[in-house]
Write a protein that holds these residues in place. Structure first.
Motif, PDB file in Angstrom:
ATOM      1  N   ARG A   1       0.838  -1.189   0.000  1.00 27.70           N
ATOM      2  CA  ARG A   1       0.000   0.000   0.000  1.00 27.70           C
ATOM      3  C   ARG A   1       0.874   1.241   0.000  1.00 27.70           C
ATOM      4  O   ARG A   1       2.053   1.191   0.360  1.00 27.70           O
ATOM      5  CB  ARG A   1      -0.957  -0.004   1.198  1.00 27.70           C
ATOM      6  N   GLY A   2       0.270   2.343  -0.411  1.00 26.38           N
ATOM      7  CA  GLY A   2       0.977   3.617  -0.439  1.00 26.38           C
ATOM      8  C   GLY A   2      -0.025   4.749  -0.390  1.00 26.38           C
ATOM      9  O   GLY A   2      -1.211   4.554  -0.654  1.00 26.38           O
ATOM     10  N   ARG A   3       0.455   5.936  -0.041  1.00 28.38           N
ATOM     11  CA  ARG A   3      -0.465   7.069   0.004  1.00 28.38           C
ATOM     12  C   ARG A   3       0.235   8.370  -0.345  1.00 28.38           C
ATOM     13  O   ARG A   3       1.449   8.501  -0.231  1.00 28.38           O
ATOM     14  CB  ARG A   3      -1.164   7.164   1.347  1.00 28.38           C
ATOM     15  N   LEU A   4      -0.592   9.318  -0.756  1.00 29.42           N
ATOM     16  CA  LEU A   4      -0.164  10.648  -1.151  1.00 29.42           C
ATOM     17  C   LEU A   4      -1.190  11.619  -0.594  1.00 29.42           C
ATOM     18  O   LEU A   4      -2.395  11.411  -0.772  1.00 29.42           O
ATOM     19  CB  LEU A   4      -0.110  10.737  -2.683  1.00 29.42           C
ATOM     20  N   THR A   5      -0.726  12.676   0.068  1.00 33.17           N
ATOM     21  CA  THR A   5      -1.648  13.645   0.640  1.00 33.17           C
ATOM     22  C   THR A   5      -1.437  15.005   0.021  1.00 33.17           C
ATOM     23  O   THR A   5      -0.314  15.514  -0.034  1.00 33.17           O
ATOM     24  CB  THR A   5      -1.470  13.742   2.177  1.00 33.17           C
ATOM     25  N   GLY A   6      -2.538  15.607  -0.453  1.00 36.28           N
ATOM     26  CA  GLY A   6      -2.533  16.978  -0.944  1.00 36.28           C
ATOM     27  C   GLY A   6      -3.410  17.798  -0.027  1.00 36.28           C
ATOM     28  O   GLY A   6      -4.249  17.265   0.702  1.00 36.28           O
ATOM     29  N   THR A   7      -3.230  19.107  -0.041  1.00 41.17           N
ATOM     30  CA  THR A   7      -4.045  19.986   0.805  1.00 41.17           C
ATOM     31  C   THR A   7      -4.856  20.947  -0.063  1.00 41.17           C
ATOM     32  O   THR A   7      -4.520  21.201  -1.217  1.00 41.17           O
ATOM     33  CB  THR A   7      -3.176  20.799   1.768  1.00 41.17           C
ATOM     34  N   TYR A   8      -5.925  21.452   0.520  1.00 39.88           N
ATOM     35  CA  TYR A   8      -6.735  22.465  -0.164  1.00 39.88           C
ATOM     36  C   TYR A   8      -7.421  23.307   0.905  1.00 39.88           C
ATOM     37  O   TYR A   8      -7.857  22.792   1.929  1.00 39.88           O
ATOM     38  CB  TYR A   8      -7.797  21.820  -1.070  1.00 39.88           C
ATOM     39  N   GLU A   9      -7.491  24.621   0.660  1.00 45.85           N
ATOM     40  CA  GLU A   9      -8.079  25.541   1.622  1.00 45.85           C
ATOM     41  C   GLU A   9      -8.863  26.625   0.887  1.00 45.85           C
ATOM     42  O   GLU A   9      -8.475  27.048  -0.192  1.00 45.85           O
ATOM     43  CB  GLU A   9      -6.968  26.186   2.458  1.00 45.85           C
TER      44      GLU A   9
END
Length: 190
Positions: free
Chosen positions: A181-189
């Motif tokens: 498994r793997g993950r990627l996190t992006g942000t938004y505001e």
């Protein structure tokens, strides 16, 4: 809406109930998930946000390292961990052919998914639903989680059941071993 965001500022779902932390989706973190549109922890471009906040609701490009041998299917889950609810909001659930290697922009569209992609129900509907946090609530984290499964989801639940099942029930009902498994996190505001 800014006032509402400030009032809810201390209310966030957190990561405890994400797909990543479900006991049945545990496995080695061997997949590297990346996007050419944003780096891990960085802001997602507006074109990936929901249309009701001025975005294009376009799912971002995603690519990953080769899945483990024996991978029958990839499960992609996108969650907003900062929504002011008890659990993260599921913005997308999709089953992906492990031979794909990547997803181009817009590949998670409910009406026209890319070849090898099957979009399932999310909290909001079917297909990709871009960020639309409450204005003034602060930055939200959108976590793209990819799981390499040893068996297909349809094998355990049946194709018709998988298509109709609510996301939390679907994720909790997966019995196939997670090979990587793997993950990627992006942000938004807003």
């Amino acid at each position: 809406m800014t006032l509402l965001g400030r009032l809810l500022n201390n209310r966030r779902a957190g990561e405890a109930h994400t797909a990543w932390n479900l006991p049945n989706l545990q496995g080695p973190a061997l997949l590297t998930l990346t996007s050419r549109h944003f780096a891990h922890g960085e802001a997602m471009p507006p074109r990936h946000a929901a249309k009701n906040v001025g975005g294009g609701n376009l799912s971002p490009h995603l690519t990953w390292t080769a899945p483990a041998p024996g991978t029958a299917q990839l499960l992609l889950v996108v969650e907003d961990t900062d929504v002011p609810l008890p659990r993260p909001a599921v913005h997308c659930v999709a089953l992906v052919d492990p031979a794909s290697g990547d997803l181009g922009p817009g590949a998670l569209d409910a009406r026209r998914p890319a070849a090898g992609v099957r979009v399932l129900r999310s909290t909001i509907g079917r297909g990709y639903h871009g960020p639309a946090p409450v204005k003034g609530h602060g930055p939200h984290r959108y976590t793209f989680q990819l799981f390499a499964l040893a068996a297909t989801v349809d094998g355990a639940l049946g194709a018709e059941t998988a298509d109709r099942t609510r996301p939390r029930a679907l994720l909790g009902g997966i019995t196939a071993p997670v090979l990587a498994r793997g993950r990627l996190t992006g942000t938004y505001e807003r």
